[in-house]
Design a protein around this motif. Structure first.
Motif, PDB file in Angstrom:
ATOM      1  N   ARG A  28       0.806  -1.144  -0.073  1.00  0.00           N
ATOM      2  CA  ARG A  28       0.046  -0.044  -0.080  1.00  0.00           C
ATOM      3  C   ARG A  28       0.804   1.393  -0.158  1.00  0.00           C
ATOM      4  O   ARG A  28       0.265   2.326  -0.360  1.00  0.00           O
ATOM      5  CB  ARG A  28      -1.172  -0.086   1.094  1.00  0.00           C
ATOM      6  CG  ARG A  28      -2.043  -0.869   0.911  1.00  0.00           C
ATOM      7  CD  ARG A  28      -2.973  -1.003   2.101  1.00  0.00           C
ATOM      8  NE  ARG A  28      -2.278  -1.995   3.142  1.00  0.00           N
ATOM      9  CZ  ARG A  28      -2.861  -2.416   4.436  1.00  0.00           C
ATOM     10  NH1 ARG A  28      -4.162  -2.094   4.552  1.00  0.00           N
ATOM     11  NH2 ARG A  28      -2.365  -3.319   5.155  1.00  0.00           N
ATOM     12  N   ARG A  69      -2.406  -8.050  -6.137  1.00  0.00           N
ATOM     13  CA  ARG A  69      -3.691  -7.620  -5.991  1.00  0.00           C
ATOM     14  C   ARG A  69      -3.420  -6.130  -5.954  1.00  0.00           C
ATOM     15  O   ARG A  69      -2.987  -5.521  -4.923  1.00  0.00           O
ATOM     16  CB  ARG A  69      -4.744  -8.261  -5.246  1.00  0.00           C
ATOM     17  CG  ARG A  69      -5.007  -9.438  -5.733  1.00  0.00           C
ATOM     18  CD  ARG A  69      -5.939 -10.348  -4.477  1.00  0.00           C
ATOM     19  NE  ARG A  69      -6.154 -11.668  -4.810  1.00  0.00           N
ATOM     20  CZ  ARG A  69      -7.247 -11.979  -5.490  1.00  0.00           C
ATOM     21  NH1 ARG A  69      -8.188 -11.589  -5.845  1.00  0.00           N
ATOM     22  NH2 ARG A  69      -7.428 -13.631  -5.504  1.00  0.00           N
ATOM     23  N   ARG A  70      -4.194  -5.466  -6.956  1.00  0.00           N
ATOM     24  CA  ARG A  70      -4.415  -4.115  -6.742  1.00  0.00           C
ATOM     25  C   ARG A  70      -5.043  -3.813  -5.484  1.00  0.00           C
ATOM     26  O   ARG A  70      -5.806  -4.633  -4.796  1.00  0.00           O
ATOM     27  CB  ARG A  70      -5.105  -3.229  -7.785  1.00  0.00           C
ATOM     28  CG  ARG A  70      -4.967  -1.858  -7.920  1.00  0.00           C
ATOM     29  CD  ARG A  70      -5.802  -1.159  -8.934  1.00  0.00           C
ATOM     30  NE  ARG A  70      -5.873   0.337  -8.685  1.00  0.00           N
ATOM     31  CZ  ARG A  70      -6.629   0.926  -8.163  1.00  0.00           C
ATOM     32  NH1 ARG A  70      -7.581   0.296  -7.310  1.00  0.00           N
ATOM     33  NH2 ARG A  70      -6.776   2.351  -8.057  1.00  0.00           N
ATOM     34  N   GLY A 121      -9.505   0.843 -10.434  1.00  0.00           N
ATOM     35  CA  GLY A 121      -9.133  -0.314 -11.408  1.00  0.00           C
ATOM     36  C   GLY A 121      -9.771   0.068 -12.900  1.00  0.00           C
ATOM     37  O   GLY A 121      -9.638  -0.810 -13.923  1.00  0.00           O
ATOM     38  N   TRP A 131       0.742   1.290 -15.163  1.00  0.00           N
ATOM     39  CA  TRP A 131       0.409  -0.095 -14.648  1.00  0.00           C
ATOM     40  C   TRP A 131       1.641  -0.989 -14.774  1.00  0.00           C
ATOM     41  O   TRP A 131       2.455  -0.946 -15.769  1.00  0.00           O
ATOM     42  CB  TRP A 131      -0.458  -0.631 -15.799  1.00  0.00           C
ATOM     43  CG  TRP A 131      -1.853  -0.020 -15.833  1.00  0.00           C
ATOM     44  CD1 TRP A 131      -2.235   0.939 -16.790  1.00  0.00           C
ATOM     45  CD2 TRP A 131      -2.939  -0.251 -15.123  1.00  0.00           C
ATOM     46  NE1 TRP A 131      -3.645   1.237 -16.480  1.00  0.00           N
ATOM     47  CE2 TRP A 131      -4.144   0.555 -15.215  1.00  0.00           C
ATOM     48  CE3 TRP A 131      -3.136  -1.063 -13.918  1.00  0.00           C
ATOM     49  CZ2 TRP A 131      -5.308   0.669 -14.588  1.00  0.00           C
ATOM     50  CZ3 TRP A 131      -4.409  -1.027 -13.297  1.00  0.00           C
ATOM     51  CH2 TRP A 131      -5.707  -0.314 -13.437  1.00  0.00           C
ATOM     52  N   TRP A 178      -1.101  -2.398  -3.905  1.00  0.00           N
ATOM     53  CA  TRP A 178      -0.526  -1.386  -4.906  1.00  0.00           C
ATOM     54  C   TRP A 178      -1.751  -0.837  -5.609  1.00  0.00           C
ATOM     55  O   TRP A 178      -2.599  -1.025  -5.814  1.00  0.00           O
ATOM     56  CB  TRP A 178       0.439  -1.908  -5.945  1.00  0.00           C
ATOM     57  CG  TRP A 178      -0.411  -2.938  -6.817  1.00  0.00           C
ATOM     58  CD1 TRP A 178      -0.268  -4.389  -6.863  1.00  0.00           C
ATOM     59  CD2 TRP A 178      -1.096  -2.876  -8.255  1.00  0.00           C
ATOM     60  NE1 TRP A 178      -0.944  -4.975  -7.771  1.00  0.00           N
ATOM     61  CE2 TRP A 178      -1.318  -4.349  -8.507  1.00  0.00           C
ATOM     62  CE3 TRP A 178      -1.052  -1.610  -8.928  1.00  0.00           C
ATOM     63  CZ2 TRP A 178      -1.933  -4.333  -9.784  1.00  0.00           C
ATOM     64  CZ3 TRP A 178      -1.677  -1.762 -10.026  1.00  0.00           C
ATOM     65  CH2 TRP A 178      -2.215  -3.093 -10.756  1.00  0.00           C
ATOM     66  N   ASP A 179      -1.357   0.620  -6.172  1.00  0.00           N
ATOM     67  CA  ASP A 179      -2.063   1.496  -6.746  1.00  0.00           C
ATOM     68  C   ASP A 179      -1.392   2.283  -7.702  1.00  0.00           C
ATOM     69  O   ASP A 179      -0.694   3.211  -7.368  1.00  0.00           O
ATOM     70  CB  ASP A 179      -2.956   2.568  -5.596  1.00  0.00           C
ATOM     71  CG  ASP A 179      -3.963   3.445  -6.396  1.00  0.00           C
ATOM     72  OD1 ASP A 179      -4.141   3.481  -7.486  1.00  0.00           O
ATOM     73  OD2 ASP A 179      -4.724   3.902  -5.398  1.00  0.00           O
ATOM     74  N   GLN A 180      -1.715   2.126  -8.781  1.00  0.00           N
ATOM     75  CA  GLN A 180      -1.103   2.554 -10.035  1.00  0.00           C
ATOM     76  C   GLN A 180      -1.330   4.280 -10.098  1.00  0.00           C
ATOM     77  O   GLN A 180      -0.466   4.705 -10.431  1.00  0.00           O
ATOM     78  CB  GLN A 180      -1.086   2.095 -11.337  1.00  0.00           C
ATOM     79  CG  GLN A 180      -2.531   2.582 -12.016  1.00  0.00           C
ATOM     80  CD  GLN A 180      -3.835   2.047 -11.198  1.00  0.00           C
ATOM     81  OE1 GLN A 180      -3.693   1.535 -10.505  1.00  0.00           O
ATOM     82  NE2 GLN A 180      -4.813   2.833 -11.683  1.00  0.00           N
TER      83      GLN A 180
END
Length: 554
Positions: free
Chosen positions: A97, A155-156, A308, A137, A127-129
């Motif tokens: 995170r 996983r996002r 997403g 991405w 994770w968060d692009q």
């Protein structure tokens, strides 16, 4: 009356009768009426009122606890929507995170790979692009370089998008010629057709199915730790979606029963994915069970997530291409058919719907189910729920109220999504995004939850977010679209009585009136009496489940 096994809590011995003396709010709301004491006996609230009167009700030998002058006793928080077993599993995964770039993501994976044998799976979450600088991405080739000998699945933060490396794709049999699953998509290189490693929605399940399963003792230990984390933030009951596949339900129910026997009690209403409906028929219908463990909703996904870019919108994403409107999980008419099937079997349904197009689909399906059930004998009170209801149109709150739908909201989502939501939706749609006040004003029953591990479980963070509509650090000043803020009373009620109502447990959970479950949280300060910006920082002093102490600060 069964009592939970106790592990002992510092400062309290635990007994069949406990008297708490201090400020007590039995029924949270605006202008709440406070009492001066509450008595727990044999797992229930025996009395609440002024201290002298409640003392008269206590038996000799009752444990008496005089609380600090600023403390307040509230009903235990009821998390209206979470994934407690997923939260348990996440503890063993990479926590991503705080990652701020693809390079940092790769470095974290490489560090884990260096400590593992070849072939061992590496999983991560969070994770968060949109928080990468610049936003980008991740892909399989990035992860291949970081962990060439290990399958990797990350996983996002939303859980609706993931990235896998080549080894994980190969283990799942996913290649250039593999068709996308219904309700999911593997992103592909436009020149070669090869999967990039980005997996959306049900495509994640295809790769995840190739992982080795943890053993039962490992699962139980992880669940016990997750329940302890819930107790530490004042959560005493959960509406938890833990059953995703056929065959999972008996194992999930057994885990919760075993955790309670081992001294980690929590009241759980278990939601079951529609894919496991036949298993649910053997254990259901909705409401079947006991005071600790009951069958809840049949869970549907109408769409994905806003972060997403899989949430289904009626108009294109403001920061995307002209045809980018997200994904619906079902072809026309299929969601309505399956909702009617679940309702006919006696189940409450819960439909994940984040985008306004998905909310349309959910409400149409629920309206059709309601019409199909008319005239079929005495009505069964199945409070169907729309989970998240994140992007609305002006007519949606009224339609939800007319259908008697419970809106299951996650105020903590806004804290995370402020980084991108205005750009993603544009100013016009943003006016009815996370529109909690519009729902309340329309008369919609509102239940609140965390969606943990997507967001932290801490209800006080969600309550502050609902009241301030900022990032919990005061930005933007005055809150984002402050006309949609809730009052403190409305927010606390949503996390207590509101979530109990959504679970069909009103009067038993979410209240401290006589006869209710003796589930309570003791806070070091009163949320109604501190500045809104300080609510999330209020310490949880004690948590009680079934009248027994399960957490004490320090």
């Amino acid at each position: 009356m069964s009592r939970p096994a106790g592990r002992g809590v510092a400062g309290l011995r635990g007994s069949s009768e406990i008297l708490l003396i201090g400020r007590v709010i039995p029924c949270p709301g605006d202008a709440p009426v406070a009492a001066g004491a509450v008595l727990f006996r044999d797992g229930r609230v025996a009395a609440v009122g002024e201290p002298d009167a409640v003392r008269e009700e206590a038996h000799p030998g009752a444990e008496v606890v005089v609380l600090p002058p600023d403390a307040v006793v509230l009903p235990g928080f009821v998390d209206g929507h979470c994934h407690l077993l997923w939260l348990a599993e996440q503890a063993a995964q990479l926590d991503l995170r705080g990652v701020r770039s693809p390079a940092e993501l790769a470095r974290r994976v490489a560090e884990r790979a260096a400590r593992l044998p070849a072939g061992a799976w590496i999983e991560g979450f969070g994770w968060d692009q949109s928080r990468f600088d610049p936003p980008a991405w991740p892909d399989r080739w990035l992860l291949d370089r970081a962990a060439p000998r290990n399958p990797v699945l990350l996983r996002r933060v939303c859980g609706h998008v993931a990235v896998a490396n080549s080894a994980a794709l190969a283990a799942a049999g996913v290649g250039r010629d593999t068709p996308d699953p219904e309700g999911g998509r593997c992103d592909r290189d436009p020149a070669t057709g090869e999967p990039t490693g980005l997996l959306r929605e049900r495509a994640i399940d295809v790769v995840a199915a190739a992982r080795p399963e943890p053993g039962p003792e490992e699962r139980l230990a992880a669940l016990e730790e997750a329940i302890a984390r819930a107790h530490a933030v004042g959560v005493t009951a959960v509406h938890t979606h833990d059953v995703f596949r056929p065959g999972d339900l008996p194992r999930v129910l057994a885990l919760y029963r075993a955790a309670r026997r081992r001294g980690r009690p929590i009241r759980a209403v278990v939601d079951v994915s529609v894919e496991a409906l036949e298993d649910a028929r053997t254990a259901g219908p909705t409401g079947r069970g006991d005071e600790w463990l009951r069958i809840g909703s049949i869970k549907f996904f109408a769409d994905g997530s806003l972060g997403g870019r899989t949430a289904a919108l009626s108009e294109p994403y403001a920061d995307g291409g002209p045809d980018e409107r997200g994904m619906l999980h079902y072809p026309p008419g299929e969601l309505a058919r399956r909702v009617r099937e679940a309702q006919a079997a006696g189940f409450q349904v819960a439909i994940h719907a984040i985008g306004d197009r998905a909310v349309d689909e959910a409400l149409a399906a629920l309206a059709a189910a309601r019409a199909a059930g008319a005239g079929q004998g005495p009505p069964v009170r199945l409070r169907h729920r729309v989970l998240h209801a994140q992007v609305l149109r002006p007519e949606h709150p009224r339609r939800m109220a007319e259908l008697g739908v419970v809106a299951e909201i996650q105020p903590r989502f806004l804290v995370s999504d402020l980084a991108f939501v205005e750009a993603r939706l544009g100013p016009q749609r943003s006016r009815l995004a996370y529109a909690w006040r519009a729902l309340v004003d329309a008369g919609v029953a509102v239940s609140a939850g965390s969606d943990a591990p997507v967001e932290p479980m801490a209800p006080l963070e969600g309550i502050q977010a609902a009241v301030t509509r900022d990032d919990l650090r005061g930005h933007p000043p005055g809150g984002w679209h402050p006309e949609q803020r809730l009052t403190v009373g409305q927010a606390v009620a949503a996390y207590t009585a509101g979530s109990a109502f959504g679970a069909g447990a009103e009067g038993w959970l979410g209240t401290l009136c006589p006869g209710a479950a003796a589930d309570a949280v003791v806070l070091a300060a009163d949320p109604w009496r501190v500045p809104p910006a300080e609510i999330a920082a209020i310490p949880v002093l004690y948590t009680f489940v079934g009248g027994q102490p399960v957490h004490a600060a320090g």
